[in-house]
Design a protein around this motif. Structure first.
Motif, short mmCIF file in Angstrom:
data_model
loop_
_atom_site.label_atom_id
_atom_site.label_comp_id
_atom_site.label_asym_id
_atom_site.label_seq_id
_atom_site.Cartn_x
_atom_site.Cartn_y
_atom_site.Cartn_z
N ALA A 1 0.84 -1.20 0.00
CA ALA A 1 0.00 0.00 0.00
C ALA A 1 0.87 1.25 0.00
O ALA A 1 2.03 1.23 0.43
CB ALA A 1 -0.92 -0.01 1.22
N ALA A 2 0.28 2.35 -0.47
CA ALA A 2 1.03 3.60 -0.58
C ALA A 2 1.49 4.10 0.79
O ALA A 2 2.49 4.80 0.89
CB ALA A 2 0.19 4.65 -1.27
N TYR A 3 0.73 3.74 1.84
CA TYR A 3 1.08 4.23 3.18
C TYR A 3 2.15 3.37 3.87
O TYR A 3 2.58 3.69 4.96
CB TYR A 3 -0.18 4.30 4.05
N ASP A 4 2.56 2.27 3.23
CA ASP A 4 3.59 1.42 3.83
C ASP A 4 4.91 2.18 3.95
O ASP A 4 5.25 3.01 3.09
CB ASP A 4 3.82 0.16 2.99
N VAL B 1 7.38 1.10 -2.48
CA VAL B 1 8.08 0.55 -3.63
C VAL B 1 7.43 1.05 -4.91
O VAL B 1 6.21 1.11 -5.01
CB VAL B 1 8.04 -1.00 -3.60
N LYS B 2 8.24 1.40 -5.89
CA LYS B 2 7.74 1.76 -7.21
C LYS B 2 8.19 0.66 -8.18
O LYS B 2 9.35 0.59 -8.55
CB LYS B 2 8.28 3.12 -7.64
N ILE C 1 -4.96 1.73 -6.30
CA ILE C 1 -3.64 1.27 -6.76
C ILE C 1 -2.79 2.48 -7.13
O ILE C 1 -3.17 3.25 -8.01
CB ILE C 1 -3.79 0.32 -7.96
N GLU C 2 -1.68 2.65 -6.46
CA GLU C 2 -0.84 3.83 -6.65
C GLU C 2 0.26 3.55 -7.67
O GLU C 2 1.13 2.71 -7.46
CB GLU C 2 -0.20 4.24 -5.31
N HIS C 3 0.21 4.29 -8.78
CA HIS C 3 1.18 4.12 -9.85
C HIS C 3 2.16 5.29 -9.89
O HIS C 3 2.14 6.19 -9.05
CB HIS C 3 0.47 4.00 -11.19
N VAL D 1 -2.09 -2.24 -17.87
CA VAL D 1 -1.96 -1.55 -16.59
C VAL D 1 -3.33 -1.49 -15.92
O VAL D 1 -4.31 -1.08 -16.55
CB VAL D 1 -1.42 -0.12 -16.78
N ARG D 2 -3.38 -1.89 -14.66
CA ARG D 2 -4.62 -1.76 -13.88
C ARG D 2 -4.43 -0.70 -12.82
O ARG D 2 -3.46 -0.73 -12.06
CB ARG D 2 -4.98 -3.10 -13.23
N GLY D 3 -5.36 0.24 -12.76
CA GLY D 3 -5.30 1.33 -11.80
C GLY D 3 -4.87 2.62 -12.46
O GLY D 3 -4.10 2.61 -13.42
N GLY D 4 -5.36 3.76 -11.93
CA GLY D 4 -5.03 5.03 -12.56
C GLY D 4 -4.49 6.09 -11.63
O GLY D 4 -3.96 7.10 -12.09
N THR D 5 -4.58 5.88 -10.31
CA THR D 5 -4.12 6.88 -9.37
C THR D 5 -2.61 7.09 -9.47
O THR D 5 -1.84 6.14 -9.40
CB THR D 5 -4.49 6.48 -7.93
#
Length: 309
Positions: free
Chosen positions: A73-76, A80-81, A114-116, A134-138
């Motif tokens: 998750a983005a808050y972890d 990781v990118k 989903i954080e891209h 690609v899945r997700g757009g944020t």
């Protein structure tokens, strides 16, 4: 393909989850016979360490298809990118031809959670990439790219940023055959307009295009009206305006526009057409496989797309 479950097949190959295969303590399958999925468990693990372990255990010089699943998750704290990891490992993936970024179920993260990041470097790092999904757009960004290898480009999103749509429209993709854009809703970042789609609908930069999907949109009627007069339609074999808020207004525009009788398939599933319009479509396109399933009923003036959050 459903966003509610992990992929079982990708690019014509069965999916092997690397973490599950490793924990089974059995011999791994032949490398080139599988699409390899790298993903951590929702509540445990560090993706970057698993990613490196994949290269230690698998002869990645033979990997042709790769799937990136849940990476945290983005808050972890260990943010990781995956694009950065992939780009840095490009030299160890010389045969990579197909990549799915974001094979993540709703139990792990809703599609719009989903954080891209910027996916543009992938095309430079993997010039032979012929399939990207690609899945997700944020947080998703992309610059116009040039690729002679790419034949399939798909974005699954509850809200695809207009900047990404414009980047795709401005890209030089002479061999692209299949393009899917789940445009989504403005509330989740899907702010593309019909004007943003104009270069795609002209077909000038997409001479090889045979399938076009402009889906999951809250402005599906406007899109249908634009598609009805679009030059690109004449060269298509299949067209999808599914998953959105299509009504009789948009359907009427399609029936009154450029001929669709040359299509092999027209996908309009999840729609708001009346029974009468459904019958008209069936009668007007007898030689075309038309998917008119999931006939929805509006709640007053409110209509919803198939996938948003």
């Amino acid at each position: 393909m459903s966003v509610d479950e992990h992929l079982s097949e990708f690019d014509g190959l069965p999916v092997v989850d690397f973490l599950s295969a490793e924990e089974a303590e059995e011999p791994l399958p032949p490398v080139a016979s599988a699409a390899w999925r790298i993903a951590i468990d929702y509540d445990a693990g560090a993706f970057d360490r698993l990613f490196e372990r994949f290269f230690e255990k698998v002869d990645t010089s033979q990997v042709t298809s790769l799937i990136i699943g849940f990476w945290g998750a983005a808050y972890d704290e260990n943010d990781v990118k995956p694009v950065d990891l992939l780009v840095n490992a490009a030299g160890r993936l010389p045969r990579l031809r197909a990549l799915f970024l974001g094979d993540i179920e709703p139990d792990e993260a809703e599609i719009s959670w989903i954080e891209h990041s910027d996916i543009t470097p992938l095309f430079t790092a993997f010039p032979g990439l012929r399939r990207l999904e690609v899945r997700g757009g944020t947080g998703l960004t992309m610059d116009p790219i040039k690729s002679e290898a790419l034949t399939v480009l798909r974005f699954e999103s509850g809200g695809l940023p207009a900047s990404v749509v414009r980047a795709v429209a401005a890209s030089d993709l002479p061999n692209l055959e299949h393009l899917d854009l789940w445009l989504g809703v403005e509330n989740y970042g899907g702010d593309a307009t019909v004007a943003d789609l104009a270069p795609i609908l002209s077909g000038e930069r997409l001479p090889a295009l045979r399938h076009l999907g402009l889906e999951d949109s809250e402005i599906q009627d406007e899109i249908a009206a634009a598609v009805a007069g679009a030059p690109v339609v004449a060269r298509l074999e299949s067209l999808s305006l599914a998953m959105g808020t299509l009504t009789d207004e948009g359907a009427e525009a399609l029936l009154s526009g450029r001929p669709l009788t040359h299509l092999k398939r027209l996908d309009l599933h999840h729609h708001y057409l009346t029974d009468r319009m459904v019958e008209r479509f069936s009668a007007a396109l007898p030689g075309v496989t038309v998917d008119l399933s999931e006939q929805e009923k509006p709640d007053g003036d409110w209509r919803y797309v198939a996938v948003d959050e």
